[in-house]
Design a protein around this motif. Structure first.
Motif, PDB file in Angstrom:
ATOM      1  N   THR A  12       0.826  -1.220   0.000  1.00 56.44           N
ATOM      2  CA  THR A  12       0.000   0.000   0.000  1.00 56.44           C
ATOM      3  C   THR A  12       0.853   1.260   0.000  1.00 56.44           C
ATOM      4  O   THR A  12       0.580   2.222  -0.719  1.00 56.44           O
ATOM      5  CB  THR A  12      -0.918  -0.009   1.221  1.00 56.44           C
ATOM      6  OG1 THR A  12      -1.733  -1.205   1.207  1.00 56.44           O
ATOM      7  CG2 THR A  12      -1.823   1.212   1.218  1.00 56.44           C
ATOM      8  N   MET A  13       1.919   1.233   0.790  1.00 56.59           N
ATOM      9  CA  MET A  13       2.815   2.393   0.854  1.00 56.59           C
ATOM     10  C   MET A  13       3.487   2.641  -0.487  1.00 56.59           C
ATOM     11  O   MET A  13       3.598   3.784  -0.954  1.00 56.59           O
ATOM     12  CB  MET A  13       3.867   2.170   1.939  1.00 56.59           C
ATOM     13  CG  MET A  13       3.304   2.186   3.359  1.00 56.59           C
ATOM     14  SD  MET A  13       4.557   1.797   4.604  1.00 56.59           S
ATOM     15  CE  MET A  13       5.662   3.201   4.376  1.00 56.59           C
ATOM     16  N   LEU A  14       3.947   1.589  -1.151  1.00 52.75           N
ATOM     17  CA  LEU A  14       4.591   1.734  -2.461  1.00 52.75           C
ATOM     18  C   LEU A  14       3.613   2.241  -3.510  1.00 52.75           C
ATOM     19  O   LEU A  14       3.947   3.093  -4.347  1.00 52.75           O
ATOM     20  CB  LEU A  14       5.186   0.391  -2.900  1.00 52.75           C
ATOM     21  CG  LEU A  14       6.413  -0.080  -2.123  1.00 52.75           C
ATOM     22  CD1 LEU A  14       6.808  -1.498  -2.558  1.00 52.75           C
ATOM     23  CD2 LEU A  14       7.583   0.871  -2.345  1.00 52.75           C
ATOM     24  N   THR A  41       0.913   4.053  -2.996  1.00 54.12           N
ATOM     25  CA  THR A  41       0.605   5.462  -2.713  1.00 54.12           C
ATOM     26  C   THR A  41       1.721   6.374  -3.184  1.00 54.12           C
ATOM     27  O   THR A  41       1.497   7.439  -3.773  1.00 54.12           O
ATOM     28  CB  THR A  41       0.377   5.656  -1.211  1.00 54.12           C
ATOM     29  OG1 THR A  41      -0.678   4.789  -0.779  1.00 54.12           O
ATOM     30  CG2 THR A  41       0.000   7.108  -0.906  1.00 54.12           C
ATOM     31  N   ARG A  42       2.981   5.933  -2.938  1.00 54.39           N
ATOM     32  CA  ARG A  42       4.133   6.738  -3.363  1.00 54.39           C
ATOM     33  C   ARG A  42       4.189   6.854  -4.887  1.00 54.39           C
ATOM     34  O   ARG A  42       4.435   7.922  -5.437  1.00 54.39           O
ATOM     35  CB  ARG A  42       5.400   6.099  -2.833  1.00 54.39           C
ATOM     36  CG  ARG A  42       6.663   6.907  -3.114  1.00 54.39           C
ATOM     37  CD  ARG A  42       7.874   6.209  -2.532  1.00 54.39           C
ATOM     38  NE  ARG A  42       7.734   6.047  -1.077  1.00 54.39           N
ATOM     39  CZ  ARG A  42       8.592   5.364  -0.321  1.00 54.39           C
ATOM     40  NH1 ARG A  42       9.639   4.760  -0.893  1.00 54.39           N
ATOM     41  NH2 ARG A  42       8.398   5.268   0.968  1.00 54.39           N
ATOM     42  N   ASN A  43       3.945   5.772  -5.584  1.00 55.55           N
ATOM     43  CA  ASN A  43       3.973   5.802  -7.051  1.00 55.55           C
ATOM     44  C   ASN A  43       2.868   6.683  -7.613  1.00 55.55           C
ATOM     45  O   ASN A  43       3.051   7.401  -8.597  1.00 55.55           O
ATOM     46  CB  ASN A  43       3.853   4.384  -7.611  1.00 55.55           C
ATOM     47  CG  ASN A  43       5.085   3.544  -7.321  1.00 55.55           C
ATOM     48  OD1 ASN A  43       6.169   4.096  -7.129  1.00 55.55           O
ATOM     49  ND2 ASN A  43       4.923   2.232  -7.289  1.00 55.55           N
ATOM     50  N   SER A  80       1.485   9.315  -6.154  1.00 56.02           N
ATOM     51  CA  SER A  80       1.825  10.719  -5.910  1.00 56.02           C
ATOM     52  C   SER A  80       2.844  11.214  -6.926  1.00 56.02           C
ATOM     53  O   SER A  80       2.748  12.335  -7.435  1.00 56.02           O
ATOM     54  CB  SER A  80       2.375  10.885  -4.489  1.00 56.02           C
ATOM     55  OG  SER A  80       1.401  10.495  -3.537  1.00 56.02           O
ATOM     56  N   ALA A  81       3.846  10.408  -7.212  1.00 56.22           N
ATOM     57  CA  ALA A  81       4.868  10.800  -8.185  1.00 56.22           C
ATOM     58  C   ALA A  81       4.265  10.969  -9.574  1.00 56.22           C
ATOM     59  O   ALA A  81       4.590  11.901 -10.312  1.00 56.22           O
ATOM     60  CB  ALA A  81       5.974   9.753  -8.217  1.00 56.22           C
ATOM     61  N   LYS A  82       3.339  10.089  -9.973  1.00 52.87           N
ATOM     62  CA  LYS A  82       2.699  10.179 -11.281  1.00 52.87           C
ATOM     63  C   LYS A  82       1.847  11.427 -11.386  1.00 52.87           C
ATOM     64  O   LYS A  82       1.823  12.109 -12.416  1.00 52.87           O
ATOM     65  CB  LYS A  82       1.855   8.929 -11.504  1.00 52.87           C
ATOM     66  CG  LYS A  82       1.242   8.869 -12.894  1.00 52.87           C
ATOM     67  CD  LYS A  82       0.477   7.571 -13.086  1.00 52.87           C
ATOM     68  CE  LYS A  82      -0.116   7.511 -14.493  1.00 52.87           C
ATOM     69  NZ  LYS A  82      -0.870   6.262 -14.706  1.00 52.87           N
TER      70      LYS A  82
END
Length: 229
Positions: free
Chosen positions: A40-42, A44-46, A48-50
């Motif tokens: 889930t953390m990965l 969410t991070r991806n 946000s970056a996109k």
């Protein structure tokens, strides 16, 4: 790091099988929960970056042919439009003021040349005036001025005359009226051949009729129109 695995030689042989199974289930449940949290953390991070890349892409335009990145042109703001309108208005005012100065110069030229016909074309038939020759009286019409044109201002009766309008200041009064004030310097040769200069202060009121500017009133003080001999 579960003791059943790390210490299987002692712990596994001493624990009941059912208890061991329960411990393994709990261990696997914690491991799966930890994996789900990391996933889930990965994700969410991806995401946000996109999103950030998409926002940056919206702000630029890429020319695939030349590989040049250009910012999108912003539409003209209200302030720039108002500035353009103000500039156009200023240019129009300058042009109208210059038109008043030019027609005033034409009137003075007609006086210097003693050309009464040209003078009457520029002046209104009901022209009113205050001038030194009238001794403080209000003069109406052009008959009073005609006497000076015929007897003193004609080319045959005077030498060369040159006039300069100093510091002309124009007030625009609506679309069809204007007022101009200036200092009038007149250069001439006296009877002895000496150059002389006269000065007068003049104010003239102009009105546009039938697309033509006409002088309807003037006030002059200082030297008279006819040069002193």
């Amino acid at each position: 790091k579960h003791p059943w695995i790390c210490q299987r030689s002692t712990v596994a042989s001493m624990m009941h099988r059912q208890e061991t199974v329960e411990c393994l289930r709990k261990f696997n449940a914690r491991r799966k929960l930890k994996g789900a949290i990391l996933t889930t953390m990965l994700a969410t991070r991806n995401f946000s970056a996109k999103s950030l890349l998409n926002k940056k892409a919206d702000g630029v335009k890429i020319n695939n042919k030349t590989n040049v990145v250009t910012s999108p042109k912003e539409p003209p703001t209200l302030e720039s439009s108002e500035s353009a309108n103000t500039t156009m208005e200023d240019e129009d005012v300058k042009a109208r003021k210059q038109e008043i100065i030019k027609v005033t110069e034409q009137l003075i030229e007609a006086i210097n040349n003693g050309d009464f016909e040209a003078y009457t074309k520029i002046c209104d038939p009901g022209l009113t005036s205050f001038e030194p020759e009238a001794l403080g009286n209000l003069v109406e019409g052009t008959d009073f001025h005609k006497f000076y044109f015929e007897n003193a201002l004609s080319r045959s009766k005077q030498g060369p005359v040159h006039t300069i309008l100093l510091n002309p200041h124009v007030h625009l009064i609506g679309e069809d009226a204007a007022c101009i004030a200036y200092i009038r310097l007149t250069q001439y040769m006296d009877t002895s051949g000496m150059p002389r200069t006269m000065q007068s202060e003049e104010t003239r009121i102009w009105q546009r009729r039938d697309a033509k500017w006409q002088n309807i009133h003037f006030h002059r003080s200082g030297s008279p129109t006819v040069p002193a001999k």
